[in-house]
Design a protein around this motif. Structure first.
Motif, short mmCIF file in Angstrom:
data_model
loop_
_atom_site.label_atom_id
_atom_site.label_comp_id
_atom_site.label_asym_id
_atom_site.label_seq_id
_atom_site.Cartn_x
_atom_site.Cartn_y
_atom_site.Cartn_z
N ALA A 135 0.83 -1.21 0.00
CA ALA A 135 0.00 0.00 0.00
C ALA A 135 0.86 1.26 0.00
CB ALA A 135 -0.93 0.00 1.21
N THR A 136 1.95 1.24 0.78
CA THR A 136 2.86 2.39 0.85
C THR A 136 3.53 2.63 -0.50
OG1 THR A 136 3.31 2.04 3.19
CG2 THR A 136 4.91 3.33 1.95
N ASN A 137 4.07 1.57 -1.09
CA ASN A 137 4.75 1.70 -2.38
C ASN A 137 3.79 2.16 -3.47
OD1 ASN A 137 7.19 0.96 -1.28
ND2 ASN A 137 7.06 -1.17 -1.93
N ALA A 138 2.58 1.60 -3.48
CA ALA A 138 1.59 1.98 -4.49
C ALA A 138 1.20 3.45 -4.34
CB ALA A 138 0.36 1.09 -4.37
N GLY A 139 0.95 3.87 -3.11
CA GLY A 139 0.59 5.27 -2.89
C GLY A 139 1.73 6.21 -3.23
N TYR A 140 2.95 5.80 -2.92
CA TYR A 140 4.11 6.63 -3.19
C TYR A 140 4.30 6.82 -4.70
CZ TYR A 140 8.65 8.72 -2.18
OH TYR A 140 9.71 9.59 -2.07
N ILE A 141 4.19 5.73 -5.45
CA ILE A 141 4.34 5.80 -6.90
C ILE A 141 3.22 6.63 -7.52
CG2 ILE A 141 4.26 4.45 -9.03
CD1 ILE A 141 5.72 2.22 -7.57
N ALA A 142 1.99 6.43 -7.05
CA ALA A 142 0.86 7.19 -7.59
C ALA A 142 1.03 8.69 -7.33
CB ALA A 142 -0.45 6.70 -6.96
N GLY A 143 1.46 9.04 -6.11
CA GLY A 143 1.67 10.44 -5.78
C GLY A 143 2.78 11.06 -6.61
N ALA A 144 3.87 10.31 -6.81
CA ALA A 144 4.98 10.81 -7.62
C ALA A 144 4.55 11.00 -9.07
CB ALA A 144 6.15 9.84 -7.54
N ALA A 145 3.76 10.06 -9.59
CA ALA A 145 3.30 10.16 -10.97
C ALA A 145 2.42 11.39 -11.17
CB ALA A 145 2.53 8.90 -11.36
N LEU A 146 1.54 11.66 -10.23
CA LEU A 146 0.67 12.83 -10.33
C LEU A 146 1.49 14.12 -10.34
CD1 LEU A 146 -2.17 11.71 -7.89
CD2 LEU A 146 -2.47 12.25 -10.32
N ALA A 147 2.53 14.17 -9.53
CA ALA A 147 3.38 15.36 -9.47
C ALA A 147 4.22 15.51 -10.73
CB ALA A 147 4.27 15.31 -8.24
N LEU A 148 4.81 14.41 -11.19
CA LEU A 148 5.70 14.46 -12.34
C LEU A 148 4.96 14.71 -13.65
CD1 LEU A 148 8.09 11.51 -11.46
CD2 LEU A 148 8.64 13.94 -11.39
N LEU A 149 3.70 14.26 -13.74
CA LEU A 149 2.95 14.37 -14.99
C LEU A 149 2.03 15.58 -15.04
CD1 LEU A 149 2.01 10.60 -15.52
CD2 LEU A 149 3.93 11.87 -16.51
N ALA A 150 1.94 16.34 -13.96
CA ALA A 150 1.09 17.54 -13.96
C ALA A 150 1.65 18.58 -14.92
CB ALA A 150 1.01 18.12 -12.55
N PRO A 151 0.78 19.31 -15.62
CA PRO A 151 1.27 20.37 -16.52
C PRO A 151 2.07 21.41 -15.75
CG PRO A 151 -1.06 19.90 -16.93
CD PRO A 151 -0.69 19.18 -15.67
N PRO A 152 3.03 22.05 -16.40
CA PRO A 152 3.83 23.08 -15.72
C PRO A 152 3.01 24.34 -15.50
CG PRO A 152 4.36 23.03 -18.06
CD PRO A 152 3.43 21.87 -17.81
N PRO A 153 3.44 25.20 -14.56
CA PRO A 153 2.72 26.47 -14.35
C PRO A 153 2.90 27.37 -15.56
CG PRO A 153 4.78 26.44 -13.11
CD PRO A 153 4.60 25.06 -13.67
N LEU A 154 2.13 28.45 -15.62
CA LEU A 154 2.24 29.37 -16.75
C LEU A 154 3.60 30.06 -16.77
CD1 LEU A 154 -1.28 31.08 -16.87
CD2 LEU A 154 -0.29 29.55 -18.57
N LEU A 155 4.05 30.48 -15.60
CA LEU A 155 5.32 31.19 -15.49
C LEU A 155 6.13 30.64 -14.34
CD1 LEU A 155 4.09 34.89 -15.91
CD2 LEU A 155 5.10 33.45 -17.68
#
Length: 220
Positions: A135-155
């Motif tokens: 559960a820890t590893n799955a949550g950690y990977i999911a959280g990292a993926a959401l952060a890494l794949l989020a669109p960049p800010p405008l500026l």
């Protein structure tokens, strides 16, 4: 599975240590969207090329959302102000979900630590502890993926002062290192060689502490 998990962690560690953190404050993003849009519109009125993308992006954002990224090269999402504003809504949703997943991961980490202590003293069987580990590893990977794949800010924002985002990034590098170390030590610890169990437990505690600190830091 363990090799895949470690590869993802190494990628996340490289991204966080070499570029702008994707896990910027959701509050900061929501406040600055209107300001960024106004600035971009002002550049357009002055016949200048508006900076639709920040100067610094992590490699996943550049590959997907960059000027020559996948979405732009294929023509699926052209680089326009309207599309960037839509991406800001997607970014906000992903970062909010990233935070919610993080809370769940913290709970799983605490469960992993508690069952690890019980297992170390032979009070429980190994499957219960392993369930929390998964559960820890799955949550950690999911959280990292959401952060890494989020669109960049405008500026890009750089006020020149150490901010809560800088603390968040620092703790992120620390808990990523802790997660990698904990998973590497899990093999020797299972075989009860020397003090591997103790080292594994210390690494896990360090990871849980710095992961929690990372979430606390973003709130202040």
């Amino acid at each position: 599975m363990r090799k895949l998990f470690l590869s993802l962690l190494f990628s996340a560690s490289f991204a966080l240590s070499n570029a702008q953190s994707p896990a910027d404050s959701v509050v900061v993003d929501s406040v600055n969207i209107a300001t960024d849009t106004s600035l971009l519109m002002g550049d357009m009125m002055l016949d200048e090329t508006p900076p639709f993308l920040p100067e610094r992006m992590i490699f996943t954002q550049r590959w997907i959302y960059g000027e020559k990224g996948l979405l732009r090269a294929t023509g699926l999402v052209p680089l326009t102000l309207a599309n960037r504003e839509k991406e800001m809504k997607v970014r906000r949703a992903m970062l909010v979900t990233h935070q919610l997943v993080g809370y769940g991961t913290i709970a799983a980490m605490l469960g992993t630590a508690a069952t690890g202590i019980l297992l170390y003293n032979n009070y429980i069987d190994k499957p219960l502890h392993e369930g929390f580990v998964v559960a820890t590893n799955a949550g950690y990977i999911a959280g990292a993926a959401l952060a890494l794949l989020a669109p960049p800010p405008l500026l890009s924002y750089s006020g020149g002062k150490w901010s809560s985002i800088d603390w968040h990034k620092m703790f992120a590098v620390m808990h990523i290192t802790g997660m990698i170390t904990t998973n590497i030590l899990s093999g020797p610890a299972a075989k009860e060689k020397g003090n591997w169990k103790l080292a594994h437990g210390i690494a896990g505690g360090f990871t849980a502490l710095t992961f929690t600190a990372g979430f606390v830091s973003i709130k202040f």
